[in-house]
Design an enzyme around this catalytic site. Structure first.
Site, PDB file in Angstrom:
ATOM      1  N   CYS A   1       0.847  -1.198   0.000  1.00 19.45           N
ATOM      2  CA  CYS A   1       0.000   0.000   0.000  1.00 19.45           C
ATOM      3  C   CYS A   1       0.884   1.251   0.000  1.00 19.45           C
ATOM      4  CB  CYS A   1      -0.920  -0.014   1.222  1.00 19.45           C
ATOM      5  SG  CYS A   1      -1.710   1.585   1.516  1.00 19.45           S
TER       6      CYS A   1
ATOM      7  N   LYS B   1     -10.088  -8.959   5.528  1.00 17.09           N
ATOM      8  CA  LYS B   1      -9.613  -8.256   6.722  1.00 17.09           C
ATOM      9  C   LYS B   1     -10.028  -8.925   8.033  1.00 17.09           C
ATOM     10  CE  LYS B   1     -10.070  -3.751   4.485  1.00 17.09           C
ATOM     11  NZ  LYS B   1     -10.814  -2.475   4.463  1.00 17.09           N
TER      12      LYS B   1
ATOM     13  N   GLU C   1      -5.677   8.259   7.835  1.00 18.12           N
ATOM     14  CA  GLU C   1      -5.416   9.202   6.730  1.00 18.12           C
ATOM     15  C   GLU C   1      -3.916   9.509   6.714  1.00 18.12           C
ATOM     16  OE1 GLU C   1      -7.551  10.072   4.440  1.00 18.12           O
ATOM     17  OE2 GLU C   1      -9.319   9.274   5.438  1.00 18.12           O
ATOM     18  N   SER C   2      -3.242   9.040   5.659  1.00 19.85           N
ATOM     19  CA  SER C   2      -1.774   9.099   5.644  1.00 19.85           C
ATOM     20  C   SER C   2      -1.218  10.503   5.860  1.00 19.85           C
ATOM     21  CB  SER C   2      -1.225   8.515   4.341  1.00 19.85           C
ATOM     22  OG  SER C   2      -1.638   9.268   3.221  1.00 19.85           O
TER      23      SER C   2
END
Lengths: 244, 244
Positions: B29, B56, B82-83
């Protein structure tokens, strides 16, 4: 703030007076209102140049390569865009009346909520601008989102999300809360049942009494009139000049 | 970092050792890699729990209501997602090896570029995950985006966007630059002509030599192998365990 919206062919306004910021804006754009709220809350001097979004002046592309608003022009000619980036910049650059939490963790949590609110924004936009009636999915997205915000207010136990006065999170979500009653025009009866969102409704009432909010708030009638002109394919941004 | 990706039914790992952050992640990712890069650049102690995104584990929803990664778990059990919010949080909370520019204006400009890079990301994602071949629009979006970044590097005249070492902007765009060669598999000949992006190519080479980047970088072969498994409908996140 209610100056005419400039169109293609209009003369570019002279630079702002020294020491003033310049906001390229639109009276009915909720993202622009975010920046207006931050500028007003922090008492930063600025002037506004309103842009006709359906017939943009060429020179707006000198300020923003995408010709989008809000765009903030600085003293030195630099221009910034993206409402949340401008808001964060203003809060970092101007130390008076801080809007973000000082604690990085609380600030990050607030930013996650602002991000989550985007789901409500996207759905509201779709409902108000394109689709005539709210579908069940839209219902769910909005009511799920509002429930998150209702609970969060309860969890925090404060008058505003940021404490005893509004802060960044309050202002970033406000423009769409101001417009919430419009949803009733297109939505079903259950959507905005006030009893489901008691704390939010109280918060909303309190927000309307805040001097910062009062400076830019418009009655639902104005939002509806604008929206009707937009949906008819002829957005009228200037009717407000004659009515206010 | 290359631990097995945990699936539904897997036991929830015990909390990290005291003083360590925990990153719920996925080895392939790019958004998770952003956070890995920030943690490594700032030398913040953390461990990684990899998540099988196509199956998951239930407990990931206790960490993140959307079950998404990257999710950062703090000492006190709080979780952030949220990166870019996580990245900003880490840079504010941990003062060592600052990644954002100190000057609010430069920081805002960098954030606008990170935002602009999203157009490249969206197009790359569409091309790599869904569409077999690049269309002209995709070509244009990517080459316009890369040209912006090529020019910006020239304008700054520095080795990295952040100066003589990589900073937030460098790390936020890196995961997609690491994967850029994959585009050749699906794109046309003109897309990634190196001579059009000389400065970017030099920057990219320099990035591969940075210790922080070396810690998480994967060869294109790995990215391609993963992508092929994804496109075949059976994403294989764990083949890397046997090969590295």
């Amino acid at each position: 703030m209610n100056s005419p919206h400039l169109s293609r062919g209009s003369k570019q306004p002279p630079p702002p007076k020294s020491g003033k910021l310049r906001l390229y804006s639109n009276r009915f754009c909720p993202y622009s209102q975010r920046v207006v709220l931050v500028l007003d809350a922090k008492k930063i001097p600025y002037d506004v140049v309103n842009i006709n979004l359906s017939n943009k002046p060429d020179w707006i592309y000198d300020k923003n390569p995408y010709g989008k608003i809000p765009t903030l022009e600085l003293d030195n000619g630099d221009c910034l865009y993206e409402s949340s980036i401008i808001a964060d910049y203003l809060d970092e650059k101007y130390h008076q009346h801080p809007l973000h939490a000082k604690d990085p963790l609380q600030k990050a949590k607030d930013k996650i909520l602002i991000e989550q609110f985007n789901r409500i924004i996207t759905t509201m936009y779709r409902v108000m601008m394109n689709v005539g009636r709210i579908g069940l999915d839209d219902d769910e997205a909005i009511s799920e989102g509002l429930t998150t915000f209702e609970k969060e207010l309860g969890r925090r136990g404060t008058q505003f999300y940021s404490g005893n006065k509004p802060g960044m999170l309050d202002f970033m979500i406000w423009p769409w809360c101001e417009r919430a009653d419009i949803l009733k025009l297109f939505g079903n009866q259950h959507l905005l049942k006030r009893e489901k969102y008691k704390k939010l409704m109280e918060w909303r009432r309190r927000m309307t009494e805040e001097p910062t909010v009062k400076k830019s708030i418009l009655d639902s009638d104005y939002h509806i009139k604008y929206l009707q002109s937009y949906r008819a394919g002829m957005p009228d941004y200037d009717f407000i000049l004659n009515s206010k």
